[in-house]
Design an enzyme around this catalytic site. Structure first.
Site, short mmCIF file in Angstrom:
data_model
loop_
_atom_site.label_atom_id
_atom_site.label_comp_id
_atom_site.label_asym_id
_atom_site.label_seq_id
_atom_site.Cartn_x
_atom_site.Cartn_y
_atom_site.Cartn_z
N LYS A 188 0.79 -1.08 0.44
CA LYS A 188 0.46 0.00 -0.08
C LYS A 188 0.93 1.27 -0.06
O LYS A 188 0.55 2.49 -0.12
CB LYS A 188 -0.91 0.18 0.67
CG LYS A 188 -1.93 -1.04 1.37
CD LYS A 188 -3.08 -0.93 0.56
CE LYS A 188 -4.17 -1.30 0.04
NZ LYS A 188 -6.23 -0.70 -0.79
N SER A 226 0.57 -10.34 -1.05
CA SER A 226 0.58 -8.80 -0.03
C SER A 226 1.03 -8.19 0.82
O SER A 226 1.07 -6.52 0.93
CB SER A 226 -0.98 -8.13 -1.02
OG SER A 226 -2.13 -9.42 -0.62
#
Lengths: 334, 334
Positions: free
Chosen positions: B61, B317
């Site tokens: 992110k 992720s």
């Protein structure tokens, strides 16, 4: 004690490390340098981690093993290799032998972490188990070596093994240069001393102002004691330790000949320090570090070395952690 | 539904991803591609993992947040940014804002993992908590945004956020080329779809023969359903899930406009699949992966995609896993 006997393998040089780096290109992973801003803020300094758990086989050991085994003659490759190890060198040798295409036999203590025994077998090696507190692994290994007429890949006291492990330090120096970071110190876990000896060759050459410190667990502080004594000191190697990868009773002959010249000192940490370091690696670096691999991080997080205002690199040398032990270590992490 | 309203932010292009890569150089970590020979042997194929838990803030992110926030005007920077997030976008925005030097406010569900709330606060953001099942995070955020006259950094439906996340796919393509590996497929965890949309832009451009698959947890299969329906479908977002990072009720407008064109399909995995994937990441990659970050690995390890004879890349992720949940997931690992 520290002079090399005539005919013995020569000490590796910095050029041997560069040569190993070429040989390992495309074979070993160039592990990144990791940084965690929140941990830096807590410590008031700048800390980079070199994460060898990400290396093929889960520790730096593949580097030295491949650098050694890939140099065997065609005849030697046919006969294969033998090694003794509690688990990380075992996997490194097994994986390197498989890549080179030669058989491997590994002599392991029967109380080695089951995960390490299973993984070594999965890499295709033949496993011979022994009793760490009764048998002589050197004797068992030598008998098998004669029988099979194969080559012993020593865990640390070998020119090419040391040079291979030294690619860790060589990468650290290059990665720090790319980041514009000049580390005050580099912290390296020490068992027999191969990783730190090779790494120090590269680090002292490329970063002459950077101190290189040995890190050891309590009871296995043979390198710390030897550096003080100026000669190789042997410790009682019968005390149990969670740092199974670092339970060597004495520094190697070659490794100590390098380390006494290249190291700035040594830090010794407790098992509680090690568990806290494993938890910190979980929270801040998302990294699985085994106990022996975490002693460098433990030296800093325990406050034994004050990072405030400084920049340091810590090698986390391996990640083959027992699941139950790891789960226990991270329980209180936050 | 899928056409863009006039005046709306334009869809990102592959060039936007390249531009983001330049902007992130030296800021975000170029995470390596990891491979585990023993897992490959088990699966009968070749699997690479792209480990974004190692990324700054513990997830991908930061890439999108920095690409967005670093483009603010000096005036916008003074007013600062606001975001809503269950924790990974929160940390990405907080860390990026700190690097850019602007204040950040983050609206988080009060049942977000405590570790994620604590880390977002530690990165210097002001935290506003809300009730995920009662309050509207959009409404709370919009009120605060008006009050502070600051810029909303959307979690996925933004040209620059998508382009920033796309640097993951761009790196995968370049790293595969360097390894001489031509992946048959790339598996990416999907919440709102920003990571996969940006990554697919790069992957479809550089590796046109490679399939890109969305991976979602059960109950939050909105992208899978939307791909089938050919339009954005909303799911009930009140079912609890360990995959807190992926609990979005519907694909984004921009992300789905890209994903419907670029993706080869979608896989949906159970929580048991996810826990087993976390354990496998622990054993084979020495990586801490949070539940939502492990759905791609789960798609392969569960057998939903047969790797036999194939080469695939899985994006893990994020790694901001709750210690107790992680300890529980790895207990049976071996």
């Amino acid at each position: 004690m520290n002079a090399l006997a005539p005919g013995q393998t020569a000490l590796p040089s910095f050029d041997d490390v560069l040569d190993a780096a070429k040989r390992l290109a495309g074979r070993a992973l160039v592990t990144p340098l990791l940084n965690a801003p929140l941990l830096d803020a807590e410590l008031g300094g700048r800390l980079f981690v070199k994460p060898e758990p990400l290396q093929k086989t889960g520790s730096f050991k593949f580097r030295g093993a491949y650098n050694r085994i890939s140099r065997l003659s065609p005849e030697e490759k046919r006969a294969g290799v033998i090694a003794y190890s509690s688990g990380n060198h075992a996997q490194g040798v097994a994986a390197a032998a498989r890549e080179v295409g030669c058989p491997a036999t590994v002599v392991m203590p029967k109380d080695a972490p089951p995960l390490k025994i299973a993984r070594t077998r999965a890499f295709g090696a033949e496993i011979v188990l022994y009793d760490r507190y009764k048998d002589s692994r050197e004797k068992i290994t030598e008998e098998l070596r004669r029988e099979k007429q194969c080559v012993l890949v020593k865990p640390f006291d070998d020119r090419y093994v040391i040079a291979g492990q030294g690619t860790v330090g060589n990468e650290i120096a290059d990665q720090c240069a790319a980041l514009g970071a000049a580390p005050d110190a580099v912290f390296v876990p020490v068992g027999g001393g191969g990783l730190i000896a090779g790494s120090a060759l590269a680090l002292r050459h490329k970063l002459p102002k950077t101190d290189v410190f040995a890190c050891e667990p309590e009871h296995y502080d043979d390198t710390a004691r030897s550096l003080v004594a100026g000669e190789r000191v042997t410790v009682d190697a019968t005390t149990p330790s969670i740092c199974d990868a670092l339970m060597s009773p004495a520094p190697g002959e070659l490794t100590f000949a390098l380390n006494r010249r290249l190291l700035a000192g040594a830090f010794v940490v407790t098992e509680a320090d090690v568990r806290r370091a494993m938890a910190a690696a979980f929270v801040h670096f998302k990294l699985v570090v085994e106990p022996g691999g975490a002693v460098g991080l433990a030296a800093i997080l325990s406050g034994r070395y004050a990072l405030r205002g400084k920049t340091a690199v810590v090698v986390c040398s391996g990640g083959n952690a027992d699941p139950a032990l790891f789960a226990d270590a991270i329980r209180d992490a936050a």
